[in-house]
Design a protein around this motif. Structure first.
Motif, PDB file in Angstrom:
ATOM      1  N   VAL A  44      25.741 105.205  53.186  1.00 20.98           N
ATOM      2  CA  VAL A  44      24.499 104.590  52.309  1.00 20.98           C
ATOM      3  C   VAL A  44      23.982 103.766  53.259  1.00 20.98           C
ATOM      4  O   VAL A  44      24.286 102.908  53.629  1.00 20.98           O
ATOM      5  CB  VAL A  44      25.160 104.115  50.932  1.00 20.98           C
ATOM      6  CG1 VAL A  44      23.926 103.907  50.760  1.00 20.98           C
ATOM      7  CG2 VAL A  44      25.792 105.816  49.713  1.00 20.98           C
ATOM      8  N   ALA A  46      20.357 101.161  53.280  1.00 18.72           N
ATOM      9  CA  ALA A  46      19.331 100.269  52.443  1.00 18.72           C
ATOM     10  C   ALA A  46      18.099 100.883  53.099  1.00 18.72           C
ATOM     11  O   ALA A  46      17.285 100.613  52.448  1.00 18.72           O
ATOM     12  CB  ALA A  46      19.600  98.685  52.354  1.00 18.72           C
ATOM     13  N   ASP A  49      16.651 103.915  51.271  1.00 18.73           N
ATOM     14  CA  ASP A  49      16.219 103.529  49.925  1.00 18.73           C
ATOM     15  C   ASP A  49      17.577 103.889  49.586  1.00 18.73           C
ATOM     16  O   ASP A  49      18.032 104.986  48.264  1.00 18.73           O
ATOM     17  CB  ASP A  49      15.015 104.630  49.322  1.00 18.73           C
ATOM     18  CG  ASP A  49      13.961 103.927  49.735  1.00 18.73           C
ATOM     19  OD1 ASP A  49      13.784 103.017  49.630  1.00 18.73           O
ATOM     20  OD2 ASP A  49      13.362 105.350  49.834  1.00 18.73           O
ATOM     21  N   ASP A  50      19.084 103.863  50.063  1.00 20.19           N
ATOM     22  CA  ASP A  50      20.095 103.276  49.602  1.00 20.19           C
ATOM     23  C   ASP A  50      20.249 105.164  48.958  1.00 20.19           C
ATOM     24  O   ASP A  50      21.299 105.598  48.507  1.00 20.19           O
ATOM     25  CB  ASP A  50      20.715 102.398  48.032  1.00 20.19           C
ATOM     26  CG  ASP A  50      20.242 102.022  48.572  1.00 20.19           C
ATOM     27  OD1 ASP A  50      21.040 100.782  49.555  1.00 20.19           O
ATOM     28  OD2 ASP A  50      20.149 100.923  47.376  1.00 20.19           O
ATOM     29  N   THR A 175      29.621 104.458  47.027  1.00 18.74           N
ATOM     30  CA  THR A 175      29.124 103.616  46.431  1.00 18.74           C
ATOM     31  C   THR A 175      29.762 102.937  45.680  1.00 18.74           C
ATOM     32  O   THR A 175      29.493 101.833  44.703  1.00 18.74           O
ATOM     33  CB  THR A 175      27.735 104.053  45.319  1.00 18.74           C
ATOM     34  OG1 THR A 175      28.880 104.904  44.658  1.00 18.74           O
ATOM     35  CG2 THR A 175      27.359 104.403  46.786  1.00 18.74           C
TER      36      THR A 175
END
Length: 227
Positions: A44, A46, A49-50, A175
């Motif tokens: 993932v 950042a 946008d994750d 996540t």
């Protein structure tokens, strides 16, 4: 343990399979991935946008506090039993987990004076997702593959195996909170879908590559002691 594996799907295929944006650097297929090689992972990001990205990292985690890269070759695997408490691995387990796509992995069994290589891969040809963690040393991203106790007959070639995550666990691994439940091994039913077959000795040389490395050996393998 997992010290050699194959990952041959294209970036486009991996991006589609893992619903990820491709930010790799033109990685080609490899039937003989070895420690310190560049490998594809899904993480993932950042800066995206994750969302999930398909990225290129160096296999062999190097903690940020390391003085150089030399220790990375010895840190290709992280034990699931201690990853949450290890000084080198715990920060990545808490915040930087990834999926390491693979077609299968290799193990060796000594039979007398010889060593027989085995290739472990899904019988249906589906992609494997090894549980991984990643870190950044200076500007270089590196990773480790988590391992767990081998079961379901796979312990006949080694007492450890990669921690493999089925698709319904990918999102939580990437996540979710860093809890013990993330480290559950495959179920017996999932393990039964892993095919274990002998291959030729050429895979033992890291300079060799190509689909012939996962083909049966030219001479009959010694399997009686295993099966």
């Amino acid at each position: 343990m997992c010290g050699r594996y194959a990952t041959t799907r294209s970036e486009a295929d991996l991006s589609d399979l893992f619903d990820a944006v491709d930010v790799t650097e033109g990685l080609g297929p490899s039937w003989n991935v070895a420690p310190t090689d560049p490998v594809p992972v899904i993480r993932v990001s950042a800066s995206h946008d994750d969302k999930r990205v398909l990225d290129t990292v160096r296999w062999g985690l190097v903690p940020p506090w390391a003085k150089d890269l030399r220790g990375g070759a010895k840190m290709i695997n992280a034990r699931a039993e201690t990853v949450a408490t290890s000084r080198a691995f715990a920060p990545s387990f808490a915040r930087r987990r990834c999926l390491v796509p693979a077609d299968g992995w290799f193990e060796w069994v000594r039979t007398g004076k010889e060593r027989q290589a085995f290739y472990l891969t899904p019988a249906d040809g589906s992609v494997l997702a090894f549980a991984g963690i990643w870190s950044v040393w200076e500007s270089l991203k590196t990773c480790s593959v988590l391992t767990t106790a081998a079961r379901g007959g796979l312990e006949r070639v080694h007492d450890r195996m990669p921690l493999i995550l089925p698709p319904d666990r990918w999102a939580e691994w990437l996540t979710g909170d860093p809890v013990e439940e993330l480290l559950h091994p495959m179920t017996d039913r999932e393990l039964a879908a892993i095919d274990m077959r002998p291959v030729g000795p050429a895979v033992g040389n890291v300079r060799n590559n190509g689909p012939h490395l996962i083909e049966p050996p030219s001479t009959p393998a010694v399997e009686a002691t295993l099966f």
